[in-house]
Scaffold this motif. Structure first.
Motif, PDB file in Angstrom:
ATOM      1  N   ILE A  99     -97.951 -46.405 -46.109  1.00  0.00           N
ATOM      2  CA  ILE A  99     -98.930 -46.183 -45.126  1.00  0.00           C
ATOM      3  C   ILE A  99     -98.322 -46.179 -43.661  1.00  0.00           C
ATOM      4  CG2 ILE A  99    -101.078 -47.560 -44.049  1.00  0.00           C
ATOM      5  CD1 ILE A  99    -101.187 -49.059 -46.888  1.00  0.00           C
ATOM      6  N   GLY A 100     -98.756 -45.031 -43.144  1.00  0.00           N
ATOM      7  CA  GLY A 100     -97.986 -44.839 -41.908  1.00  0.00           C
ATOM      8  C   GLY A 100     -98.139 -45.659 -40.678  1.00  0.00           C
ATOM      9  N   GLU A 101     -97.335 -45.658 -39.886  1.00  0.00           N
ATOM     10  CA  GLU A 101     -97.590 -46.701 -38.557  1.00  0.00           C
ATOM     11  C   GLU A 101     -99.093 -46.543 -37.949  1.00  0.00           C
ATOM     12  OE1 GLU A 101     -94.329 -47.055 -35.994  1.00  0.00           O
ATOM     13  OE2 GLU A 101     -95.080 -48.800 -35.038  1.00  0.00           O
ATOM     14  N   HIS A 102     -99.646 -47.604 -37.826  1.00  0.00           N
ATOM     15  CA  HIS A 102    -100.813 -47.419 -37.117  1.00  0.00           C
ATOM     16  C   HIS A 102    -101.333 -48.816 -36.368  1.00  0.00           C
ATOM     17  CE1 HIS A 102    -101.822 -49.264 -41.003  1.00  0.00           C
ATOM     18  NE2 HIS A 102    -102.859 -49.870 -40.238  1.00  0.00           N
ATOM     19  N   THR A 103    -102.112 -48.714 -35.382  1.00  0.00           N
ATOM     20  CA  THR A 103    -102.494 -49.902 -34.365  1.00  0.00           C
ATOM     21  C   THR A 103    -103.819 -50.554 -34.913  1.00  0.00           C
ATOM     22  OG1 THR A 103    -103.347 -48.604 -32.706  1.00  0.00           O
ATOM     23  CG2 THR A 103    -101.050 -49.281 -32.607  1.00  0.00           C
ATOM     24  N   HIS A 104    -104.126 -51.872 -34.511  1.00  0.00           N
ATOM     25  CA  HIS A 104    -105.395 -52.208 -34.640  1.00  0.00           C
ATOM     26  C   HIS A 104    -105.855 -52.787 -33.395  1.00  0.00           C
ATOM     27  CE1 HIS A 104    -105.909 -51.918 -39.095  1.00  0.00           C
ATOM     28  NE2 HIS A 104    -104.622 -51.822 -39.125  1.00  0.00           N
ATOM     29  N   GLU A 105    -106.921 -52.104 -32.762  1.00  0.00           N
ATOM     30  CA  GLU A 105    -107.315 -52.392 -31.580  1.00  0.00           C
ATOM     31  C   GLU A 105    -108.205 -53.730 -31.510  1.00  0.00           C
ATOM     32  OE1 GLU A 105    -105.972 -51.569 -28.703  1.00  0.00           O
ATOM     33  OE2 GLU A 105    -104.605 -49.832 -29.359  1.00  0.00           O
ATOM     34  N   ALA A 106    -109.327 -53.643 -31.779  1.00  0.00           N
ATOM     35  CA  ALA A 106    -110.545 -54.633 -31.735  1.00  0.00           C
ATOM     36  C   ALA A 106    -110.661 -55.439 -33.081  1.00  0.00           C
ATOM     37  CB  ALA A 106    -111.590 -54.098 -31.311  1.00  0.00           C
ATOM     38  N   GLU A 107    -109.460 -55.656 -33.823  1.00  0.00           N
ATOM     39  CA  GLU A 107    -109.714 -56.182 -35.192  1.00  0.00           C
ATOM     40  C   GLU A 107    -108.291 -56.798 -35.617  1.00  0.00           C
ATOM     41  OE1 GLU A 107    -111.000 -52.329 -37.135  1.00  0.00           O
ATOM     42  OE2 GLU A 107    -109.030 -51.888 -37.512  1.00  0.00           O
ATOM     43  N   ASP A 108    -108.430 -57.596 -36.518  1.00  0.00           N
ATOM     44  CA  ASP A 108    -107.511 -58.283 -37.189  1.00  0.00           C
ATOM     45  C   ASP A 108    -107.191 -57.663 -38.551  1.00  0.00           C
ATOM     46  OD1 ASP A 108    -106.440 -59.991 -34.629  1.00  0.00           O
ATOM     47  OD2 ASP A 108    -107.623 -61.492 -35.532  1.00  0.00           O
ATOM     48  N   GLU A 109    -105.711 -57.463 -39.024  1.00  0.00           N
ATOM     49  CA  GLU A 109    -105.559 -56.856 -40.525  1.00  0.00           C
ATOM     50  C   GLU A 109    -104.513 -57.867 -41.031  1.00  0.00           C
ATOM     51  OE1 GLU A 109    -104.774 -52.926 -41.657  1.00  0.00           O
ATOM     52  OE2 GLU A 109    -105.448 -53.543 -43.653  1.00  0.00           O
ATOM     53  N   VAL A 110    -104.898 -58.386 -42.205  1.00  0.00           N
ATOM     54  CA  VAL A 110    -104.075 -59.207 -42.908  1.00  0.00           C
ATOM     55  C   VAL A 110    -103.520 -58.606 -44.122  1.00  0.00           C
ATOM     56  CG1 VAL A 110    -103.921 -61.119 -44.373  1.00  0.00           C
ATOM     57  CG2 VAL A 110    -104.726 -61.418 -41.922  1.00  0.00           C
ATOM     58  N   TYR A 111    -102.041 -58.193 -44.519  1.00  0.00           N
ATOM     59  CA  TYR A 111    -101.538 -57.826 -45.825  1.00  0.00           C
ATOM     60  C   TYR A 111    -100.974 -59.112 -46.471  1.00  0.00           C
ATOM     61  CZ  TYR A 111    -101.474 -52.632 -44.303  1.00  0.00           C
ATOM     62  OH  TYR A 111    -101.579 -51.660 -43.834  1.00  0.00           O
ATOM     63  N   ILE A 112    -101.461 -59.204 -47.701  1.00  0.00           N
ATOM     64  CA  ILE A 112    -100.567 -59.984 -48.586  1.00  0.00           C
ATOM     65  C   ILE A 112    -100.002 -59.508 -49.886  1.00  0.00           C
ATOM     66  CG2 ILE A 112    -101.007 -62.582 -49.742  1.00  0.00           C
ATOM     67  CD1 ILE A 112    -103.759 -62.746 -48.104  1.00  0.00           C
ATOM     68  N   VAL A 113     -98.597 -59.629 -49.915  1.00  0.00           N
ATOM     69  CA  VAL A 113     -98.137 -59.161 -50.766  1.00  0.00           C
ATOM     70  C   VAL A 113     -98.348 -59.700 -52.439  1.00  0.00           C
ATOM     71  CG1 VAL A 113     -95.602 -58.122 -51.988  1.00  0.00           C
ATOM     72  CG2 VAL A 113     -96.333 -58.108 -49.358  1.00  0.00           C
ATOM     73  N   ILE A 114     -98.835 -58.850 -53.413  1.00  0.00           N
ATOM     74  CA  ILE A 114     -99.125 -59.618 -54.436  1.00  0.00           C
ATOM     75  C   ILE A 114     -98.124 -59.297 -55.504  1.00  0.00           C
ATOM     76  CG2 ILE A 114    -100.669 -59.779 -56.257  1.00  0.00           C
ATOM     77  CD1 ILE A 114    -101.542 -60.844 -53.719  1.00  0.00           C
ATOM     78  N   HIS A 115     -97.807 -58.083 -55.569  1.00  0.00           N
ATOM     79  CA  HIS A 115     -96.719 -57.763 -56.676  1.00  0.00           C
ATOM     80  C   HIS A 115     -95.769 -56.608 -56.402  1.00  0.00           C
ATOM     81  CE1 HIS A 115     -98.601 -59.597 -60.062  1.00  0.00           C
ATOM     82  NE2 HIS A 115     -99.688 -58.898 -59.860  1.00  0.00           N
ATOM     83  N   GLY A 116     -94.566 -56.722 -56.603  1.00  0.00           N
ATOM     84  CA  GLY A 116     -93.667 -55.855 -56.055  1.00  0.00           C
ATOM     85  C   GLY A 116     -92.753 -56.253 -54.755  1.00  0.00           C
ATOM     86  N   THR A 117     -92.211 -55.264 -54.265  1.00  0.00           N
ATOM     87  CA  THR A 117     -91.318 -55.504 -52.861  1.00  0.00           C
ATOM     88  C   THR A 117     -91.465 -54.160 -52.046  1.00  0.00           C
ATOM     89  OG1 THR A 117     -89.160 -54.539 -53.629  1.00  0.00           O
ATOM     90  CG2 THR A 117     -89.698 -57.046 -54.151  1.00  0.00           C
ATOM     91  N   GLY A 118     -91.240 -54.104 -50.772  1.00  0.00           N
ATOM     92  CA  GLY A 118     -91.300 -52.984 -49.770  1.00  0.00           C
ATOM     93  C   GLY A 118     -90.793 -53.295 -48.332  1.00  0.00           C
ATOM     94  N   LEU A 119     -90.792 -52.556 -47.783  1.00  0.00           N
ATOM     95  CA  LEU A 119     -90.486 -52.522 -46.186  1.00  0.00           C
ATOM     96  C   LEU A 119     -91.665 -52.439 -45.424  1.00  0.00           C
ATOM     97  CD1 LEU A 119     -87.581 -52.436 -45.752  1.00  0.00           C
ATOM     98  CD2 LEU A 119     -87.247 -50.177 -45.265  1.00  0.00           C
ATOM     99  N   LEU A 120     -91.734 -53.813 -44.837  1.00  0.00           N
ATOM    100  CA  LEU A 120     -93.028 -53.745 -43.690  1.00  0.00           C
ATOM    101  C   LEU A 120     -92.488 -53.805 -42.485  1.00  0.00           C
ATOM    102  CD1 LEU A 120     -95.955 -54.744 -43.701  1.00  0.00           C
ATOM    103  CD2 LEU A 120     -95.237 -57.094 -43.667  1.00  0.00           C
ATOM    104  N   ARG A 121     -93.087 -52.826 -41.577  1.00  0.00           N
ATOM    105  CA  ARG A 121     -92.756 -52.634 -40.429  1.00  0.00           C
ATOM    106  C   ARG A 121     -93.883 -53.384 -39.416  1.00  0.00           C
ATOM    107  NH1 ARG A 121     -89.986 -49.573 -36.364  1.00  0.00           N
ATOM    108  NH2 ARG A 121     -88.949 -48.770 -38.086  1.00  0.00           N
ATOM    109  N   ASP A 122     -93.391 -54.295 -38.403  1.00  0.00           N
ATOM    110  CA  ASP A 122     -94.233 -55.088 -37.704  1.00  0.00           C
ATOM    111  C   ASP A 122     -93.806 -54.560 -36.262  1.00  0.00           C
ATOM    112  OD1 ASP A 122     -95.974 -57.058 -36.578  1.00  0.00           O
ATOM    113  OD2 ASP A 122     -94.455 -58.814 -36.672  1.00  0.00           O
ATOM    114  N   GLY A 123     -94.701 -53.784 -35.649  1.00  0.00           N
ATOM    115  CA  GLY A 123     -94.061 -53.262 -34.262  1.00  0.00           C
ATOM    116  C   GLY A 123     -92.832 -52.393 -34.461  1.00  0.00           C
ATOM    117  N   SER A 124     -91.683 -53.125 -33.849  1.00  0.00           N
ATOM    118  CA  SER A 124     -90.556 -52.351 -33.910  1.00  0.00           C
ATOM    119  C   SER A 124     -89.608 -52.927 -35.029  1.00  0.00           C
ATOM    120  CB  SER A 124     -89.739 -52.201 -32.664  1.00  0.00           C
ATOM    121  OG  SER A 124     -89.755 -53.481 -32.210  1.00  0.00           O
TER     122      SER A 124
END
Lengths: 116, 116
Positions: free
Chosen positions: A52-77
């Motif tokens: 999922i490409g980099e994108h911003t959330h302006e007037a909302e909060d999003e939560v991701y919770i990892v359930i299975h597998g592994t990956g590379l998560l970008r938080d800002g920079s």
């Protein structure tokens, strides 16, 4: 309202937010089913190579919770390897992105709560 | 904000909402970390025999999403066996309860979003 896994509405997103490959979005509850201001409640499945490409959330909060597998998560920079049980909260104009750079499916819970 | 699984704040609740045994609540994000009106974002672990007693949600929606294990989920007066991927949305004065009547740990994601 109980929603069995088999009753979720499945949506296939290609190049989600400018990312690679396909992401399978399984909607658990629709926006209209909440009285609170929630616009997404879904399980996301990223096959190996998908992102999922980099994108911003302006007037909302999003939560991701990892359930299975592994990956590379970008938080800002900042980029962090994540595994089951790890989570990210993104809002207030911040950006995030996630990539499955592994060999197994990466599965997340995603929820978006609007500010007003 | 990335929260690694190892950094979650663990709370042990005995007889949660009048239920049986212990429930381990792992808080992923605190209420203060959200700008949206979210008062709980946690992983809940119910060992075999544990339960969360029946309780209502008045001015808030709660979502449970089953991650691991199986259990008996009560939605108002209806009881349903649930397994990973199944979810429940409770609000508008409705009640719910959940019991781990199996032999493995039951793990859920729980999120509570307030109406105002």
């Amino acid at each position: 309202v109980i929603r069995k896994s088999s009753e979720t509405i499945e949506e296939i997103r290609e190049g989600m937010r400018g990312g690679d490959g396909l992401v399978i979005v399984r909607h658990l509850f629709r926006k209209e089913e909440f009285k609170a201001n929630v616009r997404l409640c879904a399980r996301l499945l990223l096959p190996p190579g998908a992102s999922i490409g980099e994108h911003t959330h302006e007037a909302e909060d999003e939560v991701y919770i990892v359930i299975h597998g592994t990956g590379l998560l970008r938080d800002g920079s900042k980029e962090t390897r994540v595994s089951p049980g790890d989570a990210i909260l993104t809002g207030r104009g911040q950006s995030h992105a996630i990539r499955n750079d592994g060999t197994h499916d990466l599965e997340l819970i995603a929820m978006i709560m609007c500010y007003a």
